[in-house]
Design an enzyme around this catalytic site. Structure first.
Site, PDB file in Angstrom:
ATOM      1  N   GLN A   1       0.836  -1.218  -0.134  1.00  0.00           N
ATOM      2  CA  GLN A   1       0.051   0.139  -0.009  1.00  0.00           C
ATOM      3  C   GLN A   1       0.829   1.234  -0.017  1.00  0.00           C
ATOM      4  OE1 GLN A   1      -1.999   0.168   3.644  1.00  0.00           O
ATOM      5  NE2 GLN A   1      -3.814   1.317   2.788  1.00  0.00           N
TER       6      GLN A   1
ATOM      7  N   TYR B   1       0.948   4.789   0.339  1.00  0.00           N
ATOM      8  CA  TYR B   1       0.265   5.799   1.178  1.00  0.00           C
ATOM      9  C   TYR B   1       1.055   6.923   1.547  1.00  0.00           C
ATOM     10  CZ  TYR B   1      -4.717   3.547   0.277  1.00  0.00           C
ATOM     11  OH  TYR B   1      -5.696   3.150  -0.322  1.00  0.00           O
ATOM     12  N   SER B   2       1.677   6.362   2.765  1.00  0.00           N
ATOM     13  CA  SER B   2       2.168   7.443   3.567  1.00  0.00           C
ATOM     14  C   SER B   2       3.334   7.862   2.792  1.00  0.00           C
ATOM     15  CB  SER B   2       2.752   6.840   4.801  1.00  0.00           C
ATOM     16  OG  SER B   2       1.633   6.441   5.547  1.00  0.00           O
TER      17      SER B   2
ATOM     18  N   SER C   1       4.785  -1.345   4.384  1.00  0.00           N
ATOM     19  CA  SER C   1       4.968  -2.521   4.820  1.00  0.00           C
ATOM     20  C   SER C   1       5.060  -3.703   3.503  1.00  0.00           C
ATOM     21  CB  SER C   1       3.792  -3.086   5.651  1.00  0.00           C
ATOM     22  OG  SER C   1       3.580  -2.215   6.661  1.00  0.00           O
TER      23      SER C   1
ATOM     24  N   GLU D   1      -9.424  -1.319   7.140  1.00  0.00           N
ATOM     25  CA  GLU D   1      -8.518  -1.762   7.894  1.00  0.00           C
ATOM     26  C   GLU D   1      -9.023  -1.337   9.429  1.00  0.00           C
ATOM     27  OE1 GLU D   1      -3.845  -0.175   7.415  1.00  0.00           O
ATOM     28  OE2 GLU D   1      -5.197   1.275   6.430  1.00  0.00           O
TER      29      GLU D   1
ATOM     30  N   SER E   1      -3.693   7.274  13.434  1.00  0.00           N
ATOM     31  CA  SER E   1      -3.219   7.168  14.844  1.00  0.00           C
ATOM     32  C   SER E   1      -4.297   7.384  15.677  1.00  0.00           C
ATOM     33  CB  SER E   1      -2.027   8.266  15.059  1.00  0.00           C
ATOM     34  OG  SER E   1      -2.741   9.563  14.960  1.00  0.00           O
TER      35      SER E   1
ATOM     36  N   GLU F   1      -4.732   9.792  17.552  1.00  0.00           N
ATOM     37  CA  GLU F   1      -5.287  11.131  17.656  1.00  0.00           C
ATOM     38  C   GLU F   1      -6.218  11.427  16.484  1.00  0.00           C
ATOM     39  OE1 GLU F   1      -2.076   9.928  18.261  1.00  0.00           O
ATOM     40  OE2 GLU F   1      -2.176  10.349  20.246  1.00  0.00           O
TER      41      GLU F   1
END
Lengths: 416, 384
Positions: free
Chosen positions: A119, A121-122, A154, A237, A377, A379
């Site tokens: 994936q 994404y980040s 990952s 997810e 996260s 948060e």
């Protein structure tokens, strides 16, 4: 209310358990080929992509059946399927948003692990603020040209394909200029650099893209609708399999009960300490809550409801709980809890664990720190709960203030 | 696997909510707590006559289960309702039902079902524990009568009760042996009540002294000296019922704080826009939803006589003990100075939750029970 498993569920569970007893590999899977072979075996038994429509190789299984497989795999200490992200994220995304041609090309290969997926994404500057991602996919004829960097990816080192979010319109507001694209990881210009993690293991990578050419056909959905597509994949997810997370915690707890009966501190078995008993009681109570709430989510899924923003409660809960539980385990175990090599058999979480590999108390402790960061996260989950469930007004954010100001100056009036 | 309420259960919840919000608005709660008895007899009578009691139908009850009682108690927690429903139905009523004493049930339940008879259970003594070791009041059998001596504290609605089911032990016994439940008419000779006033002004309790109180042996509920297993079960039901009430108090507090955070402005914006406040509310929501799962799982487990019913009851009570203090307390924090006034209703929920925290087992008691149940293997199977 009826919280019993149906006879059908129970029969299915025994079937799964029996199959796992016979088929779980006796020795550790070392090579990628061995891992793919195990993945394929799970698929052929009908235990992967089970909820997918049968036309795509699934079996339209009920959420409860999927949960049962998840639980039984934990109990049997079965290795996880090597194409985990392909199964949990990419497949469902394709089924919901992909074209028939894309689905025909990839879904079967995802199920059989012929294609391993990651994936993308980040990015270094787009973690929690994912929509600020900068990796570009510029249109050039019937191709995209991709330039930029992804990180914390990952499984990238093993992956054949990646599900990418890239910026396709730099002038649009940030959420509206993103597209979702399938990228062949063997394309020229893709460079994967593995990263070692806090746990000591090496599951994720940085990925660099330099003038990588991707066919325009690899676009998922419409151009510039990638953010909306990503929202649905993120909720897969989060909706996730919380029951099997409970089962994993319970397995560790039961092992800890064995250990505290044997190991002595200051001359008495650990289990005889009232302080330790109190903490064990608390941990178990907290774990049970996760089980009950998992059953509540499952019951909702069984009724055909999709996981909504409430899935954030589950994500927040299990990840924070895992951190708290692992802390207690390490408190109780003393230095043994931190030992990654040479731990006596009667204290080890699992026998024959190599250093920096899953199966030690220390490794589980280390990984508990990741759970409150990945997949949104804690948060971010609290923002989602506050804004989308409790209906609280959005916070004042510097990027929104800026966007509004830009819009106002470019349109020449300050009405907005 | 069905975790949702049935249609009937949803109707029950709506009925109770409608009745209580109509009949017990905040203004009337304040009138009730100022009154001599601390509750409104007429509202209580109408309430129990709604056909919602767990008692068998032949004694005027609705034969409803623990899930239904949890629904009712959760709604009461949202008021918070001041009155002897918990004492009469969940404590004394459960003791009669679980004792399986047909004579006693026939004698008391019909009047309790139409609201004419108020009952309570006198368990707690100077030793405020919830195990059999906490009981030292003595009941001496002499022929056809039984003589009771001892002091009970924190007896819910003892002032209003007509019948006080009193827990006492046969002289010379200890632990779980020799414990009996005896029905004592509140006006019997030798019974005197002393005023107690608690921080939670919406709940009334009293100290009750028994000095050579003599009643016929027929007043022993169930078998003389063998009541402990029944009481253990009564306390378990009460723990779940109290958890449901704490859940209602918590959810209502959170709703009030959440509304306030959407209206109140400071520093030029709604306070709910600040992550410090937003995240506090998100954590409250998580605790409330987890509390819902715990309370209703435990109620269902009692109804289904599941192997992990005792475990689930202790999980629910320990969880609501820690969650409700946090949720009701943080609601006050969100509301700031207004939340600290007597005039705002928020403190009633905070105090009701605090009151229930120490009843039917505090958090230490229940963590202990959780581990005992786990070590004894009384946990849920995975359907195998």
């Amino acid at each position: 209310m009826d919280l019993r498993y149906t006879e059908q569920d129970q029969a299915f569970r025994s079937e799964v358990r029996e199959w796992l007893e016979e088929n779980v590999p006796r020795k550790k899977l070392e090579t990628l080929d061995e891992k793919k072979a195990w993945h394929r075996k799970l698929y052929e038994a009908g235990y992967l992509g089970m909820g997918w429509p049968s036309e795509y190789g699934g079996r339209d299984a009920r959420p409860m059946e999927q949960a049962i497989v998840g639980e039984e795999m934990v109990r049997a200490r079965a290795p996880a399927p090597v194409n985990g992200l392909g199964i949990s994220i990419v497949g469902p995304t394709l089924i919901h948003h992909g074209t028939e041609e894309q689905n025909q090309r990839h879904i079967q290969k995802i199920l059989t692990a012929e294609e391993i997926w990651c994936q993308l994404y980040s990015e270094p500057n787009a973690g929690s603020d994912l929509a600020s991602l900068q990796c570009r996919a510029d249109i050039d004829g019937d191709e995209f040209v991709v330039n930029g960097q992804k990180v914390w990816t990952s499984g990238a080192h093993n992956s054949d394909w990646g599900l990418m979010l890239a910026r396709t319109d730099r002038n649009a507001p940030k959420h509206q200029g993103i597209s979702c694209i399938l990228v062949d990881m063997s394309s020229p210009g893709v460079e994967v650099r593995p990263l070692k993690q806090l746990s000591g293991s090496q599951e994720f990578s940085e990925v660099f893209f330099s003038d990588v050419r991707v066919p325009a056909d690899n676009l998922i959905g419409e151009l510039n609708t990638g953010w909306r597509i990503a929202q649905t994949t993120l909720s897969y997810e989060r909706g996730g399999n919380t029951l099997s997370r409970y089962t994993r915690m319970q397995e560790s707890f039961n092992r800890l009960l064995d250990v505290v009966g044997i190991v002595k501190r200051d001359g008495a078995a650990l289990i005889d300490s009232p302080h330790i008993r109190w903490r064990l009681g608390k941990v178990y109570a907290d774990m049970e809550i996760l089980r009950y709430s998992s059953l509540r989510i499952l019951s909702r899924l069984e009724r055909g409801e999709r996981p909504g923003p409430e899935a954030s409660i589950a994500k927040l809960h299990y990840s924070e709980l895992d951190k708290a539980i692992q802390e207690v385990f390490l408190d109780i175990l003393g230095p043994y809890g931190q030992q990654i090599e040479g731990i006596p058999d009667h204290i080890a979480l699992e026998p024959d664990t190599d250093p920096f590999e899953p199966g030690s108390w220390a490794y589980a402790f280390a990984w508990s720190r990741a759970g409150t960061i990945y997949a949104g996260s804690s948060e971010i989950q609290k923002n989602i709960l506050g804004e989308r469930v409790l209906g609280l007004p959005k916070e004042v954010r510097a990027d929104r203030v800026q966007a509004t100001a830009q819009q106002a100056s470019s349109s020449g009036n300050g009405d907005d | 696997m069905k975790f949702d309420f049935s249609e009937d259960q949803v109707m029950l919840r709506n009925l109770i909510r409608e009745f209580l919000t109509d009949q017990c608005p905040g203004s009337h709660v304040r009138e009730m707590i100022e009154s001599e008895t601390g509750f409104d007899r007429e509202i209580y009578r109408q309430f129990v006559q709604l056909g919602i009691l767990p008692f068998p139908e032949q004694y005027g009850g609705g034969d409803l289960g623990m899930v239904e009682q949890a629904i009712i108690l959760e709604e009461m927690g949202r008021i918070p309702y001041p009155g002897p429903y918990f004492a009469t139905v969940m404590l004394a009523g459960s003791a009669l039902q679980l004792s399986n004493d047909e004579n006693a049930m026939a004698r008391f339940l019909p009047d309790a079902s139409n609201g004419d008879l108020i009952m309570t259970l006198a368990f707690t003594e100077d030793d405020t524990g919830w195990t059999a070791d906490a009981i030292s009041a003595e009941a001496a059998l002499n022929g056809e009568s039984v003589t009771l001596n001892g002091r009970k504290r924190f007896v819910p609605f003892a002032d209003a009760a007509d019948i006080i089911l009193t827990v006492a032990r046969t002289p010379g016994t200890s632990g779980q042996d020799g414990v009996s439940i005896i029905a004592i008419p509140a006006d019997a000779e030798g019974v005197s009540t002393g005023k107690e006033m608690m921080f939670d002004v919406t709940s009334r309790t009293a100290t009750v002294e028994f000095t050579n109180v003599s009643v016929p042996v027929e007043n022993i509920i169930g078998e003389a000296g063998a009541a402990w297993p029944v009481l253990e079960h009564v306390i378990r039901r009460a723990a779940v019922a109290a958890s449901a009430e704490m859940l209602g108090a918590s959810r209502r507090s959170m709703e009030m704080a959440n509304e306030y955070a959407k209206e109140r402005k400071q520093f030029g914006q709604f306070i709910g826009q600040f992550q410090a406040v937003k995240h506090m509310l998100a954590e409250m929501l998580e605790k409330v939803e987890n509390g819902h799962a715990a309370v209703y799982y435990a109620a269902w487990a009692l109804d289904a006589d599941a192997p992990d019913a005792a475990l689930a009851a202790s999980v629910a009570k320990s969880t609501m003990n820690t969650s409700s203090r946090k949720v009701c307390g943080d609601s006050i924090q969100v509301m700031g100075g207004i939340g600290f006034t007597w005039e705002h209703d928020l403190h009633f929920f905070f105090k009701r939750a605090k009151n229930l925290e120490v009843l039917y087992g505090d958090v230490d008691h229940h963590y202990d029970q959780v581990l005992n149940e786990v070590l004894a293997g009384r946990v849920a199977g995975a359907g195998d």
